[in-house]
Scaffold this active site. Sequence first.
Site, PDB file in Angstrom:
ATOM      1  N   HIS A  74      39.769  58.631  77.852  1.00 31.89           N
ATOM      2  CA  HIS A  74      40.117  59.303  76.609  1.00 31.89           C
ATOM      3  C   HIS A  74      38.906  59.946  75.932  1.00 31.89           C
ATOM      4  O   HIS A  74      39.037  60.973  75.265  1.00 31.89           O
ATOM      5  CB  HIS A  74      40.776  58.308  75.646  1.00 31.89           C
ATOM      6  CG  HIS A  74      41.092  58.881  74.310  1.00 31.89           C
ATOM      7  ND1 HIS A  74      42.167  59.708  74.108  1.00 31.89           N
ATOM      8  CD2 HIS A  74      40.456  58.782  73.121  1.00 31.89           C
ATOM      9  CE1 HIS A  74      42.193  60.084  72.840  1.00 31.89           C
ATOM     10  NE2 HIS A  74      41.168  59.531  72.225  1.00 31.89           N
ATOM     11  N   ASP A  75      37.732  59.362  76.115  1.00 28.55           N
ATOM     12  CA  ASP A  75      36.540  59.827  75.411  1.00 28.55           C
ATOM     13  C   ASP A  75      35.430  60.182  76.410  1.00 28.55           C
ATOM     14  O   ASP A  75      34.314  59.690  76.307  1.00 28.55           O
ATOM     15  CB  ASP A  75      36.076  58.744  74.434  1.00 28.55           C
ATOM     16  CG  ASP A  75      35.062  59.253  73.429  1.00 28.55           C
ATOM     17  OD1 ASP A  75      34.950  60.480  73.249  1.00 28.55           O
ATOM     18  OD2 ASP A  75      34.366  58.415  72.823  1.00 28.55           O
ATOM     19  N   LEU A  76      35.756  61.037  77.368  1.00 31.00           N
ATOM     20  CA  LEU A  76      34.767  61.430  78.367  1.00 31.00           C
ATOM     21  C   LEU A  76      33.753  62.361  77.707  1.00 31.00           C
ATOM     22  O   LEU A  76      34.030  63.517  77.421  1.00 31.00           O
ATOM     23  CB  LEU A  76      35.445  62.126  79.551  1.00 31.00           C
ATOM     24  CG  LEU A  76      34.536  62.472  80.719  1.00 31.00           C
ATOM     25  CD1 LEU A  76      33.886  61.211  81.309  1.00 31.00           C
ATOM     26  CD2 LEU A  76      35.315  63.215  81.794  1.00 31.00           C
TER      27      LEU A  76
END
Length: 155
Positions: A74-76
């Site tokens: 989700h938070d690459l």
Amino acid sequence: MLNWMHAQGLPVPRPVAAHVHRSGPIYRADLILQQINKANDLHHILCASPLEASQWQNVGKTIARMHQAQIYHHDLNIHNLMQDEEGKIWLIDFDRCYKRHGTDWQPQNLARLKRSLEKESARTSPYYYQPDDFTCLLQGYHQQLNGNPHDKAAN
């Protein structure tokens, strides 16, 4: 899920312990992970020196391995990618990640990482990132996806 990823040999920290405290619809979770020895996040590395083309390719291969396992991060962003002293690339911060079917989401996931690099490059000086670096990352990504036998042992 982190346990499963670690068991699959994906480059993620090994979970050691977890605790969840629920209070109605709200919960608080704590997770203890094994430390990745002598590793720095790529943001801090890029503040000090550039990465070689082969290192960018290894970043791409690592992300491709996650995508092959259908792991949606989700938070690459550049802060959630680590490199250890041996050059191995690791992914961290999986609190809102999950398995996702298909491949439609993968280009947007890569675009998120690219925006992160561009944002940090614009606000941090010096910052050793050039647009060609992302091209190298994508080369490694596609090599991993296409199963180039010479590239499978990179991570």
